[in-house]
Design a protein around this motif. Structure first.
Motif, PDB file in Angstrom:
ATOM      1  N   ARG A   1     -40.146 -21.360   3.151  1.00 29.86           N
ATOM      2  CA  ARG A   1     -40.989 -20.494   3.498  1.00 29.86           C
ATOM      3  C   ARG A   1     -41.271 -20.749   5.196  1.00 29.86           C
ATOM      4  O   ARG A   1     -40.922 -21.583   5.617  1.00 29.86           O
TER       5      ARG A   1
ATOM      6  N   ARG B   1     -47.796 -12.916  15.847  1.00 34.94           N
ATOM      7  CA  ARG B   1     -46.572 -12.819  15.680  1.00 34.94           C
ATOM      8  C   ARG B   1     -45.770 -12.029  16.748  1.00 34.94           C
ATOM      9  O   ARG B   1     -46.585 -11.527  17.632  1.00 34.94           O
TER      10      ARG B   1
ATOM     11  N   ASP C   1     -35.226 -16.219  -1.253  1.00 33.91           N
ATOM     12  CA  ASP C   1     -35.830 -14.737  -1.385  1.00 33.91           C
ATOM     13  C   ASP C   1     -36.736 -14.286  -0.336  1.00 33.91           C
ATOM     14  O   ASP C   1     -37.970 -14.225  -0.727  1.00 33.91           O
ATOM     15  N   PRO C   2     -36.400 -13.574   0.575  1.00 27.33           N
ATOM     16  CA  PRO C   2     -37.162 -13.211   1.748  1.00 27.33           C
ATOM     17  C   PRO C   2     -38.006 -12.162   1.501  1.00 27.33           C
ATOM     18  O   PRO C   2     -37.576 -11.110   0.444  1.00 27.33           O
TER      19      PRO C   2
ATOM     20  N   SER D   1     -39.130 -17.748  15.892  1.00 28.43           N
ATOM     21  CA  SER D   1     -37.593 -18.328  16.424  1.00 28.43           C
ATOM     22  C   SER D   1     -37.678 -19.772  17.077  1.00 28.43           C
ATOM     23  O   SER D   1     -36.732 -20.547  16.620  1.00 28.43           O
TER      24      SER D   1
ATOM     25  N   LYS E   1     -44.009 -13.276  19.111  1.00 28.39           N
ATOM     26  CA  LYS E   1     -44.273 -13.889  20.320  1.00 28.39           C
ATOM     27  C   LYS E   1     -43.119 -15.147  20.305  1.00 28.39           C
ATOM     28  O   LYS E   1     -43.068 -16.382  20.892  1.00 28.39           O
ATOM     29  N   GLY E   2     -42.137 -15.227  19.357  1.00 26.68           N
ATOM     30  CA  GLY E   2     -41.042 -16.199  19.226  1.00 26.68           C
ATOM     31  C   GLY E   2     -41.369 -17.169  18.664  1.00 26.68           C
ATOM     32  O   GLY E   2     -40.888 -18.455  18.825  1.00 26.68           O
ATOM     33  N   ILE E   3     -42.436 -17.326  18.041  1.00 23.09           N
ATOM     34  CA  ILE E   3     -42.958 -18.727  17.217  1.00 23.09           C
ATOM     35  C   ILE E   3     -42.119 -19.132  16.157  1.00 23.09           C
ATOM     36  O   ILE E   3     -41.656 -20.107  16.021  1.00 23.09           O
TER      37      ILE E   3
HETATM   38  N1  ACO Z   1     -40.151  -6.431  12.174  1.00 25.83           N
HETATM   39  C1  ACO Z   1     -39.072  -6.123  12.686  1.00 25.83           C
HETATM   40  N2  ACO Z   1     -38.435  -7.015  13.304  1.00 25.83           N
HETATM   41  C2  ACO Z   1     -38.957  -8.447  13.257  1.00 25.83           C
HETATM   42  C3  ACO Z   1     -40.072  -8.783  12.520  1.00 25.83           C
HETATM   43  C4  ACO Z   1     -40.783  -7.526  12.159  1.00 25.83           C
HETATM   44  N3  ACO Z   1     -41.978  -7.815  11.086  1.00 25.83           N
HETATM   45  N4  ACO Z   1     -40.392  -9.911  12.877  1.00 25.83           N
HETATM   46  C5  ACO Z   1     -39.614 -10.381  13.593  1.00 25.83           C
HETATM   47  N5  ACO Z   1     -38.322  -9.559  13.663  1.00 25.83           N
HETATM   48  C6  ACO Z   1     -37.489  -9.637  14.694  1.00 25.83           C
HETATM   49  C7  ACO Z   1     -37.569  -9.138  16.260  1.00 25.83           C
HETATM   50  O1  ACO Z   1     -36.330  -8.822  16.508  1.00 25.83           O
HETATM   51  C8  ACO Z   1     -38.271 -10.279  16.855  1.00 25.83           C
HETATM   52  O2  ACO Z   1     -37.830 -10.239  18.235  1.00 25.83           O
HETATM   53  P1  ACO Z   1     -38.594  -9.138  19.081  1.00 25.83           P
HETATM   54  O3  ACO Z   1     -40.103  -9.493  18.766  1.00 25.83           O
HETATM   55  O4  ACO Z   1     -38.195  -9.663  20.452  1.00 25.83           O
HETATM   56  O5  ACO Z   1     -38.192  -7.844  18.943  1.00 25.83           O
HETATM   57  C9  ACO Z   1     -37.181 -11.425  16.203  1.00 25.83           C
HETATM   58  O6  ACO Z   1     -36.925 -11.168  14.908  1.00 25.83           O
HETATM   59  C10 ACO Z   1     -37.960 -12.899  16.403  1.00 25.83           C
HETATM   60  O7  ACO Z   1     -39.214 -12.699  15.927  1.00 25.83           O
HETATM   61  P2  ACO Z   1     -40.259 -14.071  16.219  1.00 25.83           P
HETATM   62  O8  ACO Z   1     -41.448 -13.538  17.188  1.00 25.83           O
HETATM   63  O9  ACO Z   1     -39.562 -15.327  16.456  1.00 25.83           O
HETATM   64  O10 ACO Z   1     -40.855 -13.839  14.703  1.00 25.83           O
HETATM   65  P3  ACO Z   1     -42.649 -14.341  14.380  1.00 25.83           P
HETATM   66  O11 ACO Z   1     -43.026 -15.414  15.093  1.00 25.83           O
HETATM   67  O12 ACO Z   1     -43.337 -13.016  14.479  1.00 25.83           O
HETATM   68  O13 ACO Z   1     -42.407 -14.590  12.606  1.00 25.83           O
HETATM   69  C11 ACO Z   1     -42.269 -13.958  10.555  1.00 25.83           C
HETATM   70  C12 ACO Z   1     -41.908 -13.797  11.718  1.00 25.83           C
HETATM   71  C13 ACO Z   1     -42.603 -15.297   9.989  1.00 25.83           C
HETATM   72  C14 ACO Z   1     -41.542 -13.380   9.250  1.00 25.83           C
HETATM   73  C15 ACO Z   1     -43.771 -13.217  10.449  1.00 25.83           C
HETATM   74  O14 ACO Z   1     -43.716 -11.998  10.568  1.00 25.83           O
HETATM   75  C16 ACO Z   1     -44.560 -13.706   9.064  1.00 25.83           C
HETATM   76  O15 ACO Z   1     -45.135 -14.565   9.158  1.00 25.83           O
HETATM   77  N6  ACO Z   1     -44.741 -12.637   8.119  1.00 25.83           N
HETATM   78  C17 ACO Z   1     -45.406 -12.727   7.001  1.00 25.83           C
HETATM   79  C18 ACO Z   1     -45.137 -13.801   6.137  1.00 25.83           C
HETATM   80  C19 ACO Z   1     -43.752 -13.669   5.727  1.00 25.83           C
HETATM   81  O16 ACO Z   1     -43.174 -12.600   5.002  1.00 25.83           O
HETATM   82  N7  ACO Z   1     -42.757 -14.673   5.832  1.00 25.83           N
HETATM   83  C20 ACO Z   1     -41.212 -14.551   5.542  1.00 25.83           C
HETATM   84  C21 ACO Z   1     -41.281 -14.930   4.158  1.00 25.83           C
HETATM   85  S1  ACO Z   1     -39.783 -15.156   3.637  1.00 25.83           S
HETATM   86  C22 ACO Z   1     -39.393 -16.705   3.364  1.00 25.83           C
HETATM   87  O17 ACO Z   1     -40.320 -17.563   3.616  1.00 25.83           O
HETATM   88  C23 ACO Z   1     -37.991 -17.506   3.133  1.00 25.83           C
END
Ligand code: ACO
Ligand code: ZN
Length: 216
Positions: free
Chosen positions: A162, A170, A201-202, A176, A172-174
């Motif tokens: 997860r 979101r 399963d993403p 990452s 903000k690189g958290i």
């Molecule tokens: N759409 C497109 N690109 C994305 C997205 C998105 N929703 N999220 C991240 N990215 C890409 C972007 O390129 C981003 O860089 P940028 O912002 O400079 O363009 C890069 O990934 C890095 O993103 P972060 O800022 O590090 O990611 P964030 O902190 O926003 O977290 C996460 C991403 C965890 C998927 C968040 O959107 C989230 O919690 N979503 C809801 C829960 C979820 O679906 N989690 C994944 C479940 S799958 C699993 O757990 C295995």
């Protein structure tokens, strides 16, 4: 406020819930969610917390299976919120004694990110886009998240079961930074390559994030 009524959806600036301003049921639901959510992500902290990284906007800590009860309790409360949002119902961790729970704690003392990593031996690559069935609405297909996987196992070390970031934090690189920290600390004394990490399963969000992060 010039006295105009607000129609349509609004987003709560504290809990991130989107609700309709003029619906009493929504208002009740929001009040309940709001309280539970903010209570769940509230982070009081403890003396022997394992801080792995510190940033201007927060820190990353890890909770390990042998940690004290109150630490485990916090991890479970956060996991419940995450599972709820991901639509997981009572999905047990495959092996709790091998799971490490990473949390990003903001400077306002809120858990705004959570990542659960488990030790694994193998994983299966997601194959390129699933074949689209033109008779099915694309939006629905996206949400079905039926990615096709290779049947050939590849060795992997760390499985991310997860990863979640609070909606208002979101992009903000958290996520990452949590993953960088996992790669740096999961196995003592070694730095994991991106291809040694697998995501289970993403969701569509998870897939977009993982694809960018891993450069695949
Ligand atoms: N759409 C497109 N690109 C994305 C997205 C998105 N929703 N999220 C991240 N990215 C890409 C972007 O390129 C981003 O860089 P940028 O912002 O400079 O363009 C890069 O990934 C890095 O993103 P972060 O800022 O590090 O990611 P964030 O902190 O926003 O977290 C996460 C991403 C965890 C998927 C968040 O959107 C989230 O919690 N979503 C809801 C829960 C979820 O679906 N989690 C994944 C479940 S799958 C699993 O757990 C295995
Ligand atoms: Zn709220």
């Amino acid at each position: 406020d010039a006295g105009q009524k607000h129609f349509g959806p609004i987003t709560c600036k504290s809990c991130g819930m989107i609700y309709t301003a003029n619906s009493p049921e929504d208002a009740v639901q929001h009040t309940q969610y709001h309280r539970r959510f903010l209570e769940g992500i509230k982070y009081v902290g403890w003396k022997k917390e394992h801080v792995l990284a510190e940033y201007w906007d927060g820190k990353i800590i890890v909770i390990l299976p042998d940690d004290p009860k109150y630490a485990i309790k916090k991890a479970e409360d956060v996991r419940e919120i995450v599972d709820n949002e991901l639509g997981f119902k009572q999905v047990a961790l495959s092996c709790p004694s091998k799971s490490k729970i990473y949390m990003f704690v903001s400077t306002e003392k809120k858990v705004v990110g959570c990542l659960i990593a488990e030790q694994i031996k193998q994983a299966f690559k997601v194959l390129s886009e699933p074949v689209l069935d033109e008779s099915i609405n694309h939006e629905i297909q996206e949400h079905h998240r039926a990615w096709c996987c290779s049947t050939k196992p590849e060795s992997a070390i760390c499985g991310v079961s997860r990863v979640w970031v609070f909606s208002l934090y979101r992009r903000k690189g958290i996520a990452s930074r949590m993953l960088d920290t996992v790669r740096n600390t999961f196995i003592y004394g070694s730095f994991l390559n991106k291809d040694e990490i697998a995501f289970s399963d993403p969701t569509p969000d998870g897939k977009l994030f993982a694809t960018t992060y891993c450069g695949t």
